[in-house]
Design a protein around this motif. Sequence first.
Motif: not given
Length: 305
Positions: A159-165, A169-170, A179-186
């Motif tokens: 999934d890719v979150v694009t809220t507020g521009g 990336r999930i 249920d652990s997730l990691t988020f990438w803020l490129p």
Amino acid sequence: MPARGGWSRAVMWRLAGTSVLRHLETLGWNPVRHPDRASGRMGDMSEIDGMGTERATCVLAPNPSAMTLDGTNTWIIGEPGAEEVVVVDPGPKDGKHLRRVADVIAGQGRRVGLVLLTHGHPDHSAGAARFAEIAGGGVKVRALDPRHRLGDEGLGEGDVVTTGGLELRIMETPGHSDDSLTFWLPADRAVLTGDTVLGYGTTVLEGRLGDYLSSLDRLRTFSADREAAVILPGHGPKLDDPLAALDHYIDHRRERLAQVEAAVAGGARTAREVVEVVYADVDRALWPAAEWSVQSQLDYLNERP
């Protein structure tokens, strides 16, 4: 698995995720007291609160303990100049903390567009629904586990979150929990790891060790390929050398696994017996948490061909 004094893992996680700790502290007792800090007080604010990157800012929750280190790191993430932000892990159901997060965002002249959860442990998720109410505007909460969502949309691998521009990336990184997730803020080359990698110490495993080792290997390869600049963890200070931190985590797990194997070869049979050998030099207040991780290691050794 029973914890020290008969407290179960579920009870200890729930206490770590609420403000109950501060009330217990007034009675002179705290079952998950952090061994290095006075429980019920803020952690090292100068080091953690307000840390981050150009797009991510930490607001430290006042829930320090052996399970949460200095407290839960709530992350406010937004593009420079954007009106909307994403909030990752609102934290425990602590009204003062939740209002403080909302006030920080309002003070920036921005609003909450979306709430994301790295996983469902109460110290990260218990305040999410209440925070969405405080934020107003029909804010949704997205998580991998449907039990922790507010709204119909989940969150998962790819999934890719694009809220507020923004671009987040999930990745699914099970091990600490299923249920652990990691988020990438490129844009900041930042990896938000939740409890998969902490700012110091090592994480407790509720999931399978094999999954966790695979998640660490994946994060190590991913961080090298993307030239990650910083890890923004769910607890503790940020880590400015992601590869060194991940190498340490991987080496530590392999070393501990070898120690557990040696303890079993020496006659230890239960997780407690292994802990008494392998963690003999560790504060006994942390032994219940160590037992959970050791049990994961024993399960892994039993399942391994």
